[in-house]
Scaffold this motif. Structure first.
Motif, PDB file in Angstrom:
ATOM      1  N   THR A  98    -129.090 -11.568  35.550  1.00 34.43           N
ATOM      2  CA  THR A  98    -130.209 -12.458  35.236  1.00 34.43           C
ATOM      3  C   THR A  98    -130.676 -13.027  36.559  1.00 34.43           C
ATOM      4  O   THR A  98    -129.925 -13.712  37.235  1.00 34.43           O
TER       5      THR A  98
ATOM      6  N   VAL B 169    -129.064 -19.057  31.533  1.00 33.85           N
ATOM      7  CA  VAL B 169    -128.048 -18.285  30.818  1.00 33.85           C
ATOM      8  C   VAL B 169    -127.434 -19.118  29.693  1.00 33.85           C
ATOM      9  O   VAL B 169    -127.271 -18.645  28.556  1.00 33.85           O
TER      10      VAL B 169
ATOM     11  N   ALA C 233    -135.230 -14.191  34.878  1.00 30.50           N
ATOM     12  CA  ALA C 233    -135.067 -15.590  34.518  1.00 30.50           C
ATOM     13  C   ALA C 233    -136.295 -16.398  34.929  1.00 30.50           C
ATOM     14  O   ALA C 233    -137.055 -16.004  35.810  1.00 30.50           O
TER      15      ALA C 233
ATOM     16  N   ASN D 297    -130.769 -17.579  27.491  1.00 31.43           N
ATOM     17  CA  ASN D 297    -131.829 -16.876  28.214  1.00 31.43           C
ATOM     18  C   ASN D 297    -133.215 -17.477  27.977  1.00 31.43           C
ATOM     19  O   ASN D 297    -134.205 -16.772  27.740  1.00 31.43           O
TER      20      ASN D 297
ATOM     21  N   THR E 153    -132.430  -9.031  33.296  1.00 31.88           N
ATOM     22  CA  THR E 153    -133.269 -10.062  32.684  1.00 31.88           C
ATOM     23  C   THR E 153    -133.953 -10.877  33.761  1.00 31.88           C
ATOM     24  O   THR E 153    -133.313 -11.309  34.715  1.00 31.88           O
TER      25      THR E 153
END
Length: 408
Positions: free
Chosen positions: A306, A224, A382, A228, A380
């Motif tokens: 994420t 983060v 990760a 990202n 998202t």
């Protein structure tokens, strides 16, 4: 015989049957001990167990020992001739200590398993890897804290979760920003939800030097903070590690004990948000429903927007270890029991990707009136840094000693 002489009746012998309980006791006293044992084994359906060779598996395990310490799992393993003797420690601790003399090691995530597998391969002693189930990293909290975060748009109830949601999506960027800015719970109005807390807002982890859950959360925060993207060289990894070091708290507890603290009566006063595994929360709700007739409505989960898909890997170091790994990965009864303990078992259509619960897990939770977690396709995905860089970052953030030399 004179007619007036009295007639004497012949005495009669009355034979009675002893009560069944007394009869069984008399028979037991009369039978040899081996015969008694045979009778009991036949009655219990375990006739073949004493005749089967039982193999004791020596294992090092982290939080996934929850599965192997379950009485029903122990019974099923014994049915197949296995007994597992567990040495408990954190995932990185497993990877950084000598594993000679063990049949299996079971760290809670892929990085520690990869460390072990790589070192075994370099020593020309390859290991086999098994992935019997999945349990995502989650942030466990309490309803009033989740609602305070919801007031600021940082936590959002999962779709279709009703008036008192059990599962929220946690927007990671604004949450990490709160931590970076040093914001405290009182700053976001926690008092409006019946709590007085002046502590800083952060997610409490277990010992980063030992625990997979803490190392994974470190990787999540690094992703983060690095816009990202996972750091991809030593210089970048070192800079990001120094940057996020103040955002992570080392508590010195193994991952499973972090969950025990969260689930304890005083958990809310110790750590309002704890990084644990999903199966630990679901297992608690399944037990609570069975014992109390309702779910624990005050404990809720925050699923990071994420996210990682974490796949714990059982590392088999011997032939007996490989037999155990194959059994827990393929046996339908053991896979079903894993689901009953809150894991997303891989061979029961129970969300093997770690993203969503599969049909069988959905049915299992729904039948017990336990809400089913979901995740958004907009989240998202990760990525962890490459293994050497992740190790470098963990050592930087946790000021970790090199325990390899100490273990030799």
């Amino acid at each position: 015989m004179p007619a007036n002489r009295p007639v004497t009746e012949e005495p009669r012998l009355l034979v009675t049957r002893p009560p069944r309980r007394r009869l069984r006791r008399a028979l037991a006293l009369a039978l040899p001990v081996p015969v008694i044992g045979l009778v009991l084994l036949v009655a219990g359906g375990n006739l073949l167990l004493p005749l089967r060779q039982v193999v004791t598996i020596e294992a090092k395990m982290a939080s996934k020992r929850d599965f192997f310490q379950d009485p029903e799992v122990e019974r099923l393993l014994m049915k197949h001739g296995f007994r597992v003797h567990i040495t408990s420690m954190g995932s990185r601790e497993i990877a950084n200590q000598d594993v000679d003399g063990y049949d299996v090691v079971f760290p809670s995530g892929q990085p520690a398993a990869d460390l072990i597998a790589r070192e075994r391969a370099e020593a020309n002693r390859p290991a086999l890897l098994y992935r019997p189930f999945v349990s995502p990293i989650v942030l466990a909290t309490y309803r009033n804290y989740a609602e305070a975060l919801e007031d600021h748009g940082i936590a959002k109830p999962q779709q279709g979760s009703g008036d008192r949601p059990m599962y929220y999506t946690l927007e990671m960027t604004p949450f990490v920003n709160l931590t970076r800015q040093g914001k405290r719970w009182k700053d976001i109005g926690i008092e409006r939800h019946g709590v007085r807390n002046s502590n800083k807002i952060l997610a409490q982890t277990s010992d980063i030097c030992e625990s997979n859950s803490a190392g994974t959360y470190l990787g999540l925060v690094a992703f983060v903070e690095n816009e990202n993207d996972a750091p991809n060289d030593e210089r970048e990894a070192a800079a990001v590690a120094e940057d996020i070091k103040p955002l992570l708290v080392e508590q010195g507890l193994p991952g499973s004990e972090r969950a025990e603290t969260y689930l304890s009566p005083d958990g809310q006063s110790i750590a309002p948000i704890s990084v644990i595994y999903e199966h630990q929360f679901l297992a608690h709700q399944i037990r609570h429903q069975a014992q109390e007739g309702s779910t624990d409505d005050e404990r809720v989960l925050l699923y990071p927007s994420t996210r990682f898909v974490t796949e714990p890997q059982l590392v088999a170091l011997t032939d007996d270890g490989a037999r155990l790994g194959e059994l827990v990965s393929e046996d339908p009864e053991l896979q079903h029991r894993a689901m009953e303990l809150g894991f997303r078992a891989r061979n029961t259509n129970s969300g093997t990707s770690g993203d969503t619960a599969g049909d069988e897990l959905v049915d299992f939770l729904t039948e017990r009136h336990i809400p089913v977690p979901t995740t958004s396709s907009n989240d998202t995905r990760a990525v962890l840094p490459p293994l050497p860089l992740l190790e470098q970052m963990i050592k930087t953030v946790g000021d970790c000693p090199d325990r390899k030399d100490d273990a030799k």
